[in-house]
Scaffold this active site. Structure first.
Site, PDB file in Angstrom:
ATOM      1  N   GLU A   1     -14.017   5.703  -2.554  1.00 37.62           N
ATOM      2  CA  GLU A   1     -12.569   5.687  -2.767  1.00 37.62           C
ATOM      3  C   GLU A   1     -11.814   5.147  -1.550  1.00 37.62           C
ATOM      4  O   GLU A   1     -12.137   5.567  -0.427  1.00 37.62           O
ATOM      5  CB  GLU A   1     -12.135   7.138  -3.039  1.00 37.62           C
ATOM      6  CG  GLU A   1     -10.964   7.253  -3.928  1.00 37.62           C
ATOM      7  CD  GLU A   1     -10.788   8.694  -4.410  1.00 37.62           C
ATOM      8  OE1 GLU A   1     -11.725   9.253  -5.001  1.00 37.62           O
ATOM      9  OE2 GLU A   1      -9.712   9.229  -4.159  1.00 37.62           O
TER      10      GLU A   1
ATOM     11  N   ARG B   1     -15.613  15.010  -7.264  1.00 35.64           N
ATOM     12  CA  ARG B   1     -15.653  14.073  -6.146  1.00 35.64           C
ATOM     13  C   ARG B   1     -16.503  12.874  -6.539  1.00 35.64           C
ATOM     14  O   ARG B   1     -17.536  13.018  -7.228  1.00 35.64           O
ATOM     15  CB  ARG B   1     -16.236  14.735  -4.895  1.00 35.64           C
ATOM     16  CG  ARG B   1     -15.257  15.641  -4.176  1.00 35.64           C
ATOM     17  CD  ARG B   1     -14.083  14.856  -3.589  1.00 35.64           C
ATOM     18  NE  ARG B   1     -13.131  15.674  -2.864  1.00 35.64           N
ATOM     19  CZ  ARG B   1     -11.955  16.091  -3.342  1.00 35.64           C
ATOM     20  NH1 ARG B   1     -11.586  15.778  -4.572  1.00 35.64           N
ATOM     21  NH2 ARG B   1     -11.135  16.791  -2.588  1.00 35.64           N
TER      22      ARG B   1
ATOM     23  N   HIS C   1      -7.062   8.904  -8.694  1.00 32.79           N
ATOM     24  CA  HIS C   1      -7.117  10.271  -8.146  1.00 32.79           C
ATOM     25  C   HIS C   1      -5.812  11.031  -8.421  1.00 32.79           C
ATOM     26  O   HIS C   1      -5.088  11.418  -7.496  1.00 32.79           O
ATOM     27  CB  HIS C   1      -7.427  10.229  -6.639  1.00 32.79           C
ATOM     28  CG  HIS C   1      -8.059  11.496  -6.134  1.00 32.79           C
ATOM     29  ND1 HIS C   1      -8.975  11.534  -5.113  1.00 32.79           N
ATOM     30  CD2 HIS C   1      -7.887  12.793  -6.510  1.00 32.79           C
ATOM     31  CE1 HIS C   1      -9.335  12.788  -4.862  1.00 32.79           C
ATOM     32  NE2 HIS C   1      -8.690  13.569  -5.708  1.00 32.79           N
TER      33      HIS C   1
HETATM   34  C1  DGY Z   1      -8.128  18.173  -4.050  1.00 32.57           C
HETATM   35  O1  DGY Z   1      -7.204  18.961  -3.854  1.00 32.57           O
HETATM   36  O2  DGY Z   1      -9.239  18.318  -3.545  1.00 32.57           O
HETATM   37  C2  DGY Z   1      -7.840  17.059  -4.985  1.00 32.57           C
HETATM   38  O3  DGY Z   1      -8.855  16.168  -5.099  1.00 32.57           O
HETATM   39  C3  DGY Z   1      -6.526  16.387  -4.613  1.00 32.57           C
HETATM   40  O4  DGY Z   1      -5.832  16.279  -5.808  1.00 32.57           O
END
Ligand code: DGY
Length: 324
Positions: A265, A236, A283
Site C-alpha cells: 500500500e 491488512r 483503505h
Molecule cells: C486501522 O485502524 O487499523 C485501520 O486500518 C484504519 O482505518
C-alpha cells in the site's frame, strides 16, 4: 511550549483543542509523508500523532529525543516499533473500538459490490450500454443463505458476523484461539483453517497482521476455496499474496474479491487493475465522517493525557512503566 507533530490533516475539531496548550504542526499535504518528512516534523516534537501508513521505526524513534508519546490514529499499530518505543520509555496509543462497526459495514459493502457486480453495473449504465432488461445481464451470485467465513474473529470480525443473521447465513470462523463470546453473540462455529477455505462462500479477512497471518492466503489456499467463492480483505494487505490473488481471479480459481488494503500500500498489483471481478477501495474501512472524527478525538486525547503527565486511556504498551 511542547510540540505536537501530526502526520495528516485530521477531520473535526479536536486539533483545535490541542492548539490551546501546545504548538501543533501538521503535515499539510494530502498524501503520506516520506520518512524524511516525518523526521523533519518530528525531530523536536514531544508527541506524535501518526497514521497507519506511517512507518515509525527504531531510527525515527532515535531521531526524536523529546518524544513521550506516539498516538496512532487507527486500531492497527504494526507500523510502529512498539517494543523499541517501550524500551525508550515512550507511550504508544491507538484508537480501538470506535471503528469496529464502521469497518464491519464496509465488509458488507464489499461483499455485495462483488457478489452483485455493483461497480460493473454502475459503469455499464454510465457508459450508456444499458439498452433494456436482459435475462443474462451481469449475473452475480446470491449472498443470502450462504456460508460466511471469518478469518480473525476479533471485534471487527464479530461485528461483521453479527450482520450475517439478517441474510440468513451460516457463519464459520478461524482464529488463533476460539472466541466463545463471539460464538454466543453471532452463532458462529469455530473451524480449522482448511475447513474455512473449503466451506465458505465468502471469506472475510479481519485479522491483524502478525507472524501467523502474514502471507496466509496464496495460490495454494485459493485452490482449496470454492470456485464460486469471494475473498474480502479489510484487515491488512500483507495477509494476501496479491500477485497470486490476481492469478486466481484471472484464471477463475475463485469467483471474485473485494479489497480495501494492499500488500505494498498504496502500490497495487498492476494486474488487479485490469480485472473486473475485483472491487478495489483506497483503505476506507473506518472512513465515515463520524468515525474518523472520533478516531481523531481519541488520538488527540492520548497526547493531551500524556503531555499533562497522565497515562493515555488507550495505551498499547503498559510494560513501558517497567522502563520508567
Ligand atoms: C486501522 O485502524 O487499523 C485501520 O486500518 C484504519 O482505518
Amino acid at each position: 511550549m511542547k510540540k505536537v507533530f501530526i502526520t495528516a490533516n485530521l477531520p473535526g475539531k479536536s486539533v483545535e483543542l490541542l492548539k490551546r496548550d501546545f504548538h501543533v504542526e501538521v503535515f499539510p499535504e494530502e498524501r503520506s509523508p516520506t520518512q524524511d518528512e516525518i523526521l523533519q516534523g518530528a525531530k523536536d516534537a514531544h508527541a506524535l500523532i501518526t497514521m497507519v501508513a506511517d512507518r515509525i521505526d527504531k531510527n525515527s524513534i532515535d531521531a526524536c529525543p523529546n518524544l513521550s508519546v506516539i498516538s496512532n490514529c487507527g486500531v492497527g499499530y504494526e507500523n510502529i516499533d512498539v517494543s523499541y518505543a517501550t524500551r525508550k520509555g515512550i507511550f504508544v496509543a491507538n484508537t480501538p473500538g470506535v471503528l469496529t462497526e464502521t469497518t464491519a459495514d464496509l465488509v458488507w459493502a464489499l461483499i455485495f459490490s462483488v457478489a452483485r457486480r455493483i461497480v460493473e453495473g454502475d459503469l455499464f449504465v454510465r457508459e450508456r450500454k444499458f439498452v433494456g432488461w436482459r435475462p443474462t445481464l451481469l449475473l452475480g451470485v446470491n449472498v443470502h443463505g450462504k456460508t460466511l467465513g471469518i478469518y480473525g474473529m476479533g471485534r471487527i470480525g464479530t461485528a461483521a458476523a453479527r450482520r450475517a443473521k439478517g441474510f440468513n447465513m451460516q457463519v464459520i470462523y478461524y482464529n488463533r484461539k476460539k472466541n466463545e463470546e463471539a460464538e454466543r453473540e453471532t452463532g458462529a462455529k469455530y473451524v480449522d483453517f482448511p475447513t474455512l477455505l473449503g466451506e465458505s462462500d465468502f471469506i472475510v479477512i479481519t485479522a491483524p497482521l502478525n507472524e501467523e497471518s502474514r502471507g496466509r492466503f496464496g495460490l495454494e489456499e485459493f485452490r482449496k476455496m470454492k470456485r464460486s467463492s469471494v475473498l474480502v480483505n479489510v484487515g491488512r494487505g500483507q495477509i494476501v499474496k496479491e500477485k497470486e490473488l490476481s492469478l486466481a481471479l484471472k484464471e477463475g480459481i475463485i469467483w471474485g474479491a473485494g479489497l480495501d488494503v494492499y500488500e505494498r500500500e498504496p502500490i497495487i498489483e498492476e494486474e488487479l487493475l485490469n480485472l473486473t471481478n475485483v472491487v478495489l477501495l483506497p483503505h476506507l474501512g473506518s472512513a465515515s465522517r463520524e468515525t474518523r472524527e472520533k478516531m481523531a478525538e481519541m488520538a488527540v486525547e492520548s497526547v493531551i493525557q500524556t503531555l499533562n503527565g497522565k497515562t493515555p486511556r488507550n495505551l498499547i504498551n503498559p510494560e513501558v512503566f517497567e522502563m520508567k
